[in-house]
Scaffold this motif. Structure first.
Motif, PDB file in Angstrom:
ATOM      1  N   HIS A  32       7.794   3.652   2.106  1.00 34.90           N
ATOM      2  CA  HIS A  32       6.756   3.891   3.100  1.00 34.90           C
ATOM      3  C   HIS A  32       5.741   4.882   2.546  1.00 34.90           C
ATOM      4  O   HIS A  32       4.518   4.656   2.595  1.00 34.90           O
ATOM      5  N   GLU A  62       5.419  -2.244   6.749  1.00 35.47           N
ATOM      6  CA  GLU A  62       6.425  -2.323   7.804  1.00 35.47           C
ATOM      7  C   GLU A  62       7.646  -3.022   7.228  1.00 35.47           C
ATOM      8  O   GLU A  62       7.510  -3.886   6.354  1.00 35.47           O
ATOM      9  N   TYR A  90       0.142  -9.752   9.146  1.00 35.67           N
ATOM     10  CA  TYR A  90       0.228  -9.046   7.861  1.00 35.67           C
ATOM     11  C   TYR A  90      -0.658  -9.743   6.835  1.00 35.67           C
ATOM     12  O   TYR A  90      -0.898 -10.939   6.926  1.00 35.67           O
ATOM     13  N   CYS A 121       3.797   3.383  -0.511  1.00 36.33           N
ATOM     14  CA  CYS A 121       2.784   2.412  -0.074  1.00 36.33           C
ATOM     15  C   CYS A 121       1.586   3.157   0.522  1.00 36.33           C
ATOM     16  O   CYS A 121       0.434   2.818   0.239  1.00 36.33           O
ATOM     17  N   LYS A 122       1.873   4.164   1.341  1.00 37.36           N
ATOM     18  CA  LYS A 122       0.797   4.934   1.978  1.00 37.36           C
ATOM     19  C   LYS A 122      -0.133   5.533   0.914  1.00 37.36           C
ATOM     20  O   LYS A 122      -1.357   5.484   1.043  1.00 37.36           O
ATOM     21  N   LYS A 151      -1.633  -5.962  -3.223  1.00 38.33           N
ATOM     22  CA  LYS A 151      -2.872  -5.285  -2.829  1.00 38.33           C
ATOM     23  C   LYS A 151      -4.022  -5.763  -3.732  1.00 38.33           C
ATOM     24  O   LYS A 151      -5.090  -6.161  -3.249  1.00 38.33           O
ATOM     25  N   LYS A 209      -2.074  -4.473   5.242  1.00 43.82           N
ATOM     26  CA  LYS A 209      -0.766  -4.326   5.884  1.00 43.82           C
ATOM     27  C   LYS A 209       0.233  -5.320   5.277  1.00 43.82           C
ATOM     28  O   LYS A 209      -0.026  -6.524   5.268  1.00 43.82           O
ATOM     29  N   GLU A 238      -0.329  -0.082   4.367  1.00 42.87           N
ATOM     30  CA  GLU A 238       0.549   0.189   5.505  1.00 42.87           C
ATOM     31  C   GLU A 238       1.726  -0.787   5.405  1.00 42.87           C
ATOM     32  O   GLU A 238       1.521  -2.001   5.404  1.00 42.87           O
TER      33      GLU A 238
END
Ligand code: DQA
Length: 152
Positions: free
Chosen positions: A35, A46, A67, A38-39, A139, A2, A44
């Motif tokens: 969004h 925000e 996060y 990233c998905k 990531k 996240k 995830e």
């Protein structure tokens, strides 16, 4: 995994603001695009945008424990805010700095990045794609660190 994607002052004016420099996609359009991007990479995301330095400091502090990392474009606060630098250092979350424009080729006052001093990745002048490059970088970094994710 996240991530918090933080944007500073005037980034809510994307699409209207100096389109020759920042492009024609507006903030909401950018959020939707990022969004989805990233998905697709299993992140995830925000989003939070503020024109106020203290709000950005609060958002960074609140990110601790919520996060796995922070993508930040502090806007003009990049070049002035030791408070944002200190907040990033305080939470010590993996962080990456993004600038839509190539600040390295702009005015001398844009050549210092305080926030960047607390970031492990720097994505400059890639337009809004830079946020996805930053998310991908974080990531990989977080996975390499082998830390458990805050969220899957
Ligand atoms: C910016 C570059 C900053 O110098 C400027 O103040 C911004 C946006 C960018 O995304 O290119 O507001 O961070």
């Amino acid at each position: 995994m996240k991530l918090l994607i933080l944007n500073g002052p005037n980034l809510n004016m994307l699409g209207i603001r100096e389109p020759g420099i920042y492009g024609t996609v507006d903030y909401e359009g950018m959020v939707q695009y990022l969004h989805a991007g990233c998905k697709e990479m299993g992140v995830e995301a925000e989003f939070y945008q503020s024109n106020h330095e203290g709000d950005l400091v609060d958002a960074i502090q609140d990110a601790l424990g919520r996060y796995d990392g922070i993508v930040i474009n502090p806007g003009a606060y990049t070049h002035t805010s030791i408070a944002i630098l200190d907040a990033l250092k305080a939470v010590a979350l993996p962080a990456a700095e993004v600038h839509i424009s190539d600040v390295t080729k702009r005015e001398p006052f844009r050549q210092v990045s305080y926030a960047g001093m607390a970031c492990q990745g720097h994505f400059i002048g890639e337009g809004i794609e830079g946020y996805l490059s930053a998310a991908r970088f974080l990531k990989q970094m977080i996975e390499m660190m082998g830390k458990g994710s805050i969220a899957q």
